[in-house]
Design an enzyme around this catalytic site. Structure first.
Site: not given
Ligand SMILES: Cc1cc2nc3c(=O)[nH]c(=O)nc-3n(C[C@H](O)[C@H](O)[C@H](O)COP(=O)(O)OP(=O)(O)OC[C@H]3O[C@@H](n4cnc5c(N)ncnc54)[C@H](O)[C@@H]3O)c2cc1C
Length: 416
Positions: A36, A160, A309, A320, A353
């Site tokens: 990370e 989201c 994501d 969620a 959501c």
């Molecule tokens: C405006 C907004 C509103 C939202 N509202 C909601 C809500 O109400 N309820 C809900 O449940 N969800 C909500 N979400 C969605 C939720 O935040 C995401 O679905 C969630 O954070 C995704 O988690 P993730 O671990 O897949 O990605 P992220 O949390 O985005 O984390 C990805 C991580 O990977 C790291 N990374 C990227 N590239 C690399 C690489 N090459 N090597 C190593 N690490 C890397 C990044 O630095 C980051 O720390 C919302 C999002 C936004 C933007």
């Protein structure tokens, strides 16, 4: 010799940290490493409230070091590529790292080139987005003096899916407090979709909200480009183009495209899997991580799992959803390490959501792969008998309880 870890996780976001914490705390697995690069971890779900001036941005951020479990190895670097045949991940500056099991969770990235003009318009502050700068959204909402307030979203999958309309309901609520502004304003929601929300019970409530707020809905509007200097959002029409509650806002045509003139524009940015994922052999035909939708196991490589994501799953990309995906991944990896067999748990596509419909009001859409409404029975303990209806207790859940659970339970590997 490359360094080796039993479980290697790419990404310290919601998904990566939850997987690491549960593996360590619940399954007592200790050879866990997280690649990370970032110093800060964000609770992005609260950015909707930040954009509406009712939550402090700095409270959505914590040092990455405080969420990475201390028993895990933090490789502060970027993953840059894969050699899955040799169980190897390439990194920008830490060399090759090998693994027994790999969890791919680097989230998604914004690709502004998919909507020409959008990146410049965002940079210049002409357009706002809770996805990139929610404090700026709040500034735009406060300074808005009336005119066409256009809320939209790209045709790609986004985080989201409800977030682009949540901020619209809150912005309208803010303007409604000042009659002089609201009377001079048309609120328009233009989306490529066919309906306001995929779950019928939720759609019914949202249509009532839309009518109460006198919002113009435009379906089948595919965002193609943004002309920042002239404040025009350009759309192509899908066959299912239709309108609800028409408002005669200024439009113009250019060939097949129709432009809506706006005085303020909020959008989610077009989103894709990160390039190093797209360039790898791990993706499906649409460029997202190719995992089984029930087990989260990679379809080609048995010792690779993916979630969050980046995963190519037919459900909404939310934290969620991740909460329900993590136990499947953790259970499967733990059983594979211990007894070389997969678990029996299956992810049913659960996502949720929290649709804030105004200050102090919220509807909670919880659903599965079939868009079936699946409300959490625990809501009854909060005296919420029907979460498809607006309720202030749901607002309290969003503003106070969920952030508490996120930082203190979900990030720490505890069951919620
Ligand atoms: C405006 C907004 C509103 C939202 N509202 C909601 C809500 O109400 N309820 C809900 O449940 N969800 C909500 N979400 C969605 C939720 O935040 C995401 O679905 C969630 O954070 C995704 O988690 P993730 O671990 O897949 O990605 P992220 O949390 O985005 O984390 C990805 C991580 O990977 C790291 N990374 C990227 N590239 C690399 C690489 N090459 N090597 C190593 N690490 C890397 C990044 O630095 C980051 O720390 C919302 C999002 C936004 C933007």
């Amino acid at each position: 010799m490359p360094t080796h870890h039993q479980v290697l996780i790419i990404g310290g976001g919601t998904a990566g940290i939850m997987v690491a914490s549960q593996l360590i705390k619940q399954k007592k697995r200790t050879s866990v490493a997280i690649i990370e690069p970032a110093d800060t971890h964000y609770y992005q779900a609260a950015w909707t409230l930040v954009g509406a001036g009712t939550y402090d941005y700095k409270d959505t951020a914590r040092p990455m070091a405080s969420v990475i479990p201390k028993e895990a190895t933090w490789i502060k670097d970027k993953a840059t590529g894969f050699d899955p045949e040799n169980n190897t991940v390439r990194t920008a500056s830490s060399g090759d790292i090998t693994y027994d099991y790999l969890v791919v969770a680097p989230g998604l990235v914004y690709d502004m080139s998919l909507v020409p003009g959008l990146g410049e318009a965002l940079d210049k502050g002409v357009v706002c987005s809770n996805y990139t700068d929610p404090d700026h959204t709040w500034k735009v909402i406060q300074e808005f003096k009336g005119g066409t307030a256009l809320f939209t979203q790209p045709t790609t999958p986004i985080k989201c899916g409800g977030a682009p309309q949540k901020i619209m309901y809150l912005a309208e609520d803010h303007w409604a407090k000042n009659k002089a502004v609201r009377d001079k304003t048309e609120v328009v929601f233009a989306t490529a979709g066919t309906i306001i929300f995929g779950v019928p019970q939720i759609a019914k409530t949202l249509m009532e909200v839309v009518d109460r707020k006198d919002i113009n809905l435009r379906f089948g509007y595919q965002l193609k480009k943004v002309d920042g200097p002239n404040r025009i959002a350009w759309y192509a029409f899908a066959d299912h183009m239709k309108e609800h509650n028409h408002k005669g806002v200024k439009t113009e045509t250019d060939g097949d495209l129709t432009g809506i003139h706006f005085d303020m524009l909020h959008t989610a940015p077009p989103s894709t899997a990160p390039k190093f994922i797209q360039d790898s052999s791990l993706v499906n035909g649409t460029g997202w991580l190719d995992v089984d939708q029930y087990t989260m196991q990679h379809k080609k490589y048995d010792n690779i799992f993916g979630l969050g994501d980046v995963a190519g799953l037919p459900t909404a990309k939310t934290g969620a959803a991740i909460r329900k995906q993590v136990p499947i991944v953790v259970d499967n990896i733990d059983l594979l390490i211990g007894s070389d067999k997969m678990g029996k748990m299956a992810y049913n596509g659960y996502s949720s959501c929290p649709l804030v419909t105004g200050y102090g009001k919220m509807v909670l859409a919880e659903f599965d792969y079939d868009n079936k409404f699946t409300p959490d029975p625990k809501l009854k303990q909060m005296l919420i008998s029907d979460s498809s209806k607006e309720h202030w207790r749901l607002w309290m859940l969003k503003k106070y309880i969920l952030p508490y659970l996120y930082w203190n339970k979900m990030m720490r590997g505890k069951d919620v």
